[in-house]
Write a protein that holds these residues in place. Structure first.
Motif, PDB file in Angstrom:
ATOM      1  N   PRO A  34      40.389  43.554  35.558  1.00  0.00           N
ATOM      2  CA  PRO A  34      39.627  42.362  35.939  1.00  0.00           C
ATOM      3  C   PRO A  34      38.263  42.741  36.508  1.00  0.00           C
ATOM      4  O   PRO A  34      38.070  43.854  37.006  1.00  0.00           O
ATOM      5  N   THR A  35      37.314  41.817  36.441  1.00  0.00           N
ATOM      6  CA  THR A  35      35.991  42.090  36.988  1.00  0.00           C
ATOM      7  C   THR A  35      35.998  42.012  38.513  1.00  0.00           C
ATOM      8  O   THR A  35      35.192  42.649  39.165  1.00  0.00           O
ATOM      9  N   ALA A  36      36.902  41.243  39.079  1.00  0.00           N
ATOM     10  CA  ALA A  36      37.045  41.143  40.529  1.00  0.00           C
ATOM     11  C   ALA A  36      38.275  41.961  40.949  1.00  0.00           C
ATOM     12  O   ALA A  36      38.828  42.711  40.157  1.00  0.00           O
ATOM     13  N   VAL A  37      38.697  41.790  42.182  1.00  0.00           N
ATOM     14  CA  VAL A  37      39.870  42.513  42.664  1.00  0.00           C
ATOM     15  C   VAL A  37      41.142  41.967  42.031  1.00  0.00           C
ATOM     16  O   VAL A  37      42.032  42.714  41.658  1.00  0.00           O
ATOM     17  N   ASN A  38      41.225  40.644  41.901  1.00  0.00           N
ATOM     18  CA  ASN A  38      42.413  39.986  41.368  1.00  0.00           C
ATOM     19  C   ASN A  38      42.129  39.401  39.991  1.00  0.00           C
ATOM     20  O   ASN A  38      40.984  39.153  39.630  1.00  0.00           O
ATOM     21  N   TYR A  39      43.205  39.145  39.275  1.00  0.00           N
ATOM     22  CA  TYR A  39      43.102  38.405  38.021  1.00  0.00           C
ATOM     23  C   TYR A  39      42.966  36.934  38.370  1.00  0.00           C
ATOM     24  O   TYR A  39      43.700  36.407  39.205  1.00  0.00           O
ATOM     25  N   LYS A  40      42.034  36.258  37.720  1.00  0.00           N
ATOM     26  CA  LYS A  40      41.796  34.852  38.022  1.00  0.00           C
ATOM     27  C   LYS A  40      42.549  33.933  37.069  1.00  0.00           C
ATOM     28  O   LYS A  40      43.055  32.898  37.474  1.00  0.00           O
ATOM     29  N   TYR A  41      42.632  34.292  35.790  1.00  0.00           N
ATOM     30  CA  TYR A  41      43.207  33.408  34.787  1.00  0.00           C
ATOM     31  C   TYR A  41      44.552  33.879  34.259  1.00  0.00           C
ATOM     32  O   TYR A  41      45.232  33.128  33.586  1.00  0.00           O
ATOM     33  N   VAL A  42      44.933  35.108  34.535  1.00  0.00           N
ATOM     34  CA  VAL A  42      46.277  35.591  34.223  1.00  0.00           C
ATOM     35  C   VAL A  42      47.054  35.507  35.521  1.00  0.00           C
ATOM     36  O   VAL A  42      46.629  36.058  36.543  1.00  0.00           O
ATOM     37  N   LYS A  43      48.174  34.827  35.528  1.00  0.00           N
ATOM     38  CA  LYS A  43      48.893  34.517  36.766  1.00  0.00           C
ATOM     39  C   LYS A  43      49.844  35.645  37.179  1.00  0.00           C
ATOM     40  O   LYS A  43      51.065  35.503  37.145  1.00  0.00           O
ATOM     41  N   PHE A  44      49.238  36.782  37.579  1.00  0.00           N
ATOM     42  CA  PHE A  44      50.022  37.857  38.165  1.00  0.00           C
ATOM     43  C   PHE A  44      50.259  37.529  39.638  1.00  0.00           C
ATOM     44  O   PHE A  44      49.496  36.769  40.244  1.00  0.00           O
ATOM     45  N   PRO A  45      51.307  38.097  40.256  1.00  0.00           N
ATOM     46  CA  PRO A  45      51.543  37.825  41.675  1.00  0.00           C
ATOM     47  C   PRO A  45      50.428  38.413  42.533  1.00  0.00           C
ATOM     48  O   PRO A  45      49.755  39.363  42.146  1.00  0.00           O
ATOM     49  N   LYS A  46      50.235  37.827  43.699  1.00  0.00           N
ATOM     50  CA  LYS A  46      49.224  38.330  44.625  1.00  0.00           C
ATOM     51  C   LYS A  46      49.626  39.718  45.120  1.00  0.00           C
ATOM     52  O   LYS A  46      50.803  40.094  45.101  1.00  0.00           O
ATOM     53  N   LEU A  47      48.646  40.461  45.570  1.00  0.00           N
ATOM     54  CA  LEU A  47      48.899  41.842  45.989  1.00  0.00           C
ATOM     55  C   LEU A  47      49.838  41.920  47.187  1.00  0.00           C
ATOM     56  O   LEU A  47      50.635  42.857  47.290  1.00  0.00           O
ATOM     57  N   ASN A  48      49.779  40.941  48.104  1.00  0.00           N
ATOM     58  CA  ASN A  48      50.676  40.993  49.255  1.00  0.00           C
ATOM     59  C   ASN A  48      52.138  40.790  48.841  1.00  0.00           C
ATOM     60  O   ASN A  48      53.046  41.339  49.453  1.00  0.00           O
ATOM     61  N   ILE A  49      52.376  40.024  47.783  1.00  0.00           N
ATOM     62  CA  ILE A  49      53.743  39.837  47.286  1.00  0.00           C
ATOM     63  C   ILE A  49      54.264  41.148  46.698  1.00  0.00           C
ATOM     64  O   ILE A  49      55.429  41.514  46.897  1.00  0.00           O
ATOM     65  N   LEU A  50      53.394  41.861  45.984  1.00  0.00           N
ATOM     66  CA  LEU A  50      53.806  43.159  45.438  1.00  0.00           C
ATOM     67  C   LEU A  50      54.139  44.137  46.561  1.00  0.00           C
ATOM     68  O   LEU A  50      55.127  44.878  46.475  1.00  0.00           O
ATOM     69  N   ALA A  51      53.339  44.140  47.631  1.00  0.00           N
ATOM     70  CA  ALA A  51      53.596  45.036  48.750  1.00  0.00           C
ATOM     71  C   ALA A  51      54.907  44.675  49.446  1.00  0.00           C
ATOM     72  O   ALA A  51      55.672  45.566  49.849  1.00  0.00           O
ATOM     73  N   LYS A  52      55.217  43.388  49.584  1.00  0.00           N
ATOM     74  CA  LYS A  52      56.468  42.968  50.206  1.00  0.00           C
ATOM     75  C   LYS A  52      57.679  43.385  49.392  1.00  0.00           C
ATOM     76  O   LYS A  52      58.751  43.603  49.925  1.00  0.00           O
ATOM     77  N   ARG A  53      57.515  43.480  48.060  1.00  0.00           N
ATOM     78  CA  ARG A  53      58.617  43.890  47.190  1.00  0.00           C
ATOM     79  C   ARG A  53      58.729  45.407  47.083  1.00  0.00           C
ATOM     80  O   ARG A  53      59.551  45.921  46.332  1.00  0.00           O
TER      81      ARG A  53
END
Length: 116
Positions: A34-53
């Motif tokens: 992605p051009t930014a830190v997060n994907y804007k139009y592909v609905k991947f989980p947020k980074l904090n959710i990945l860290a919690k898992r």
């Protein structure tokens, strides 16, 4: 002769432009960085959710992955969403079998691209 060549070129361009705007079930796409830190139009989980898992909190594991369009959803407002699954059948981040994406906007943003 010059007009015929220009007309054929224009028709070919129109054909390729219209082919990109309409996804079909079974189309192969590549997930780009992605051009930014997060994907804007592909609905991947947020980074904090990945860290919690217990996963590493970044999206580098999906860069360059080939995905297949499993479902095309055309909305009344003209937007087209697609459901994407990995080509090799593994899960995204170890727990997501599929993700949803806004097809037109994610192509324009460069988050996904058709395979060549």
């Amino acid at each position: 002769m010059k007009n015929v060549i220009l007309t054929l070129f224009f028709l070919g361009f129109c054909f390729f432009a219209s082919a990109q705007s309409q996804p079909n079930v079974g189309d192969e796409l590549v997930i780009n960085e992605p051009t930014a830190v997060n994907y804007k139009y592909v609905k991947f989980p947020k980074l904090n959710i990945l860290a919690k898992r217990g996963k590493v909190a970044n999206y580098k594991s999906v860069y360059g992955d080939t995905v297949i369009v499993k479902e095309v959803i055309a909305n009344d407002d003209g937007t087209t969403h697609v459901v994407l699954e990995r080509k090799d059948g593994t899960k995204f981040f170890g727990y997501l079998k599929s993700v949803k994406a806004n097809y037109n906007k994610s192509i324009e943003a460069g988050e996904i691209a058709p395979t060549t």
